[in-house]
Write a protein that holds these residues in place. Structure first.
Motif: not given
Ligand code: ZN
Ligand code: DX5
Length: 232
Positions: A41, A43, A74, A76, A181
């Motif tokens: 994963h 970020d 992911h 953001m 998460d």
């Molecule tokens: Zn994350």
């Protein structure tokens, strides 16, 4: 090219490299995969949608040769759409965009699939699930944020348990993963799976106590989290 796999709701553990050694990401990714991680994963934070800055498509491209399996990215960031092609070219498998990232999340999800990635939808703790039924045909994963995004090492917000159950019921038998998460630990893993989770992201809980050159602790942490999640 993204790796495509048949859908399975078998539990997946996805270490978040936000908790890894930032000076040694390639080796850290190889180490967690060798120690039993199912996905990695990643970020991506822009210092605007969330109050922290991490990395972008060039970093994902550099990591691609170090990750055999799924790169679960992911995002953001806001806006998302201008960056989709660059992440797809970096070879990521999944791009998860936030429902809060802009007024046209449906267009964003379509753009992600059109670029050849599977599409994830992330939902912040303060956001209701009301729009999700309208998006179920366009997603491969829902990511329930169980902390406010931006930083690792926070505590899971207990009120999110009810949201996880609601989303699991909405998913029904569709091939959509339910990913959790933020603040995942051995202590809450079983409850998260009982509520409907099939993917557990964990940063601090997996990277604690080890490093890439001495990764036995990563393996022990992954096995302990899996055992707790499976109620063993
Ligand atoms: Zn994350
Ligand atoms: C938070 C990130 C998470 C974070 C999880 O914004 O999306 O993936 O790294 O870290 P832990 O497991 O330490 O809460």
């Amino acid at each position: 090219m993204p790796v495509s796999r048949p859908f399975s709701r078998t539990l997946k553990i996805a270490p978040s490299i936000l908790a890894a050694d930032f000076a040694n990401f390639g080796a850290e990714c190889r180490a967690v995969e060798a120690e039993g991680a199912d996905w990695v994963h990643i970020d991506v934070m822009d210092g605007h949608f969330v109050p922290n800055l991490t990395f972008g498509p060039a970093m994902c491209a550099a990591l691609r040769p170090h990750i055999k399996g799924v790169m679960d990215v992911h995002l953001m960031i806001a806006p998302v759409d201008p960056c989709v092609e660059a992440f797809a070219r970096a070879g990521v498998n999944r791009l998860t965009a936030h429902i809060e990232s802009g007024p046209h999340i449906h267009r964003t999800l379509q753009a992600i699939r059109a670029a050849g990635c599977s599409a994830g939808l992330a939902i912040n703790p303060g956001t209701d699930t009301g729009a999700v039924p309208h998006l179920l045909d366009d997603i491969d994963l829902i990511c329930v944020m169980t902390v406010n995004p931006g930083f690792g090492g926070q505590t899971l917000i207990p009120a999110m348990m009810a949201k996880i159950r609601t989303l699991r019921a909405m998913i029904a038998d569709r091939p959509i993963h339910l990913e959790i998460d933020g603040g995942v630990t051995e202590a809450n893993a079983a409850a998260l799976v009982a509520a409907g989770a099939d993917v557990l992201v964990a940063g601090s809980a997996i990277f604690k106590g080890g490093n890439a050159a001495n990764s036995a602790a990563y393996g022990a942490n992954i096995r302990a989290l899996r055992a707790a999640a499976e109620g063993r």
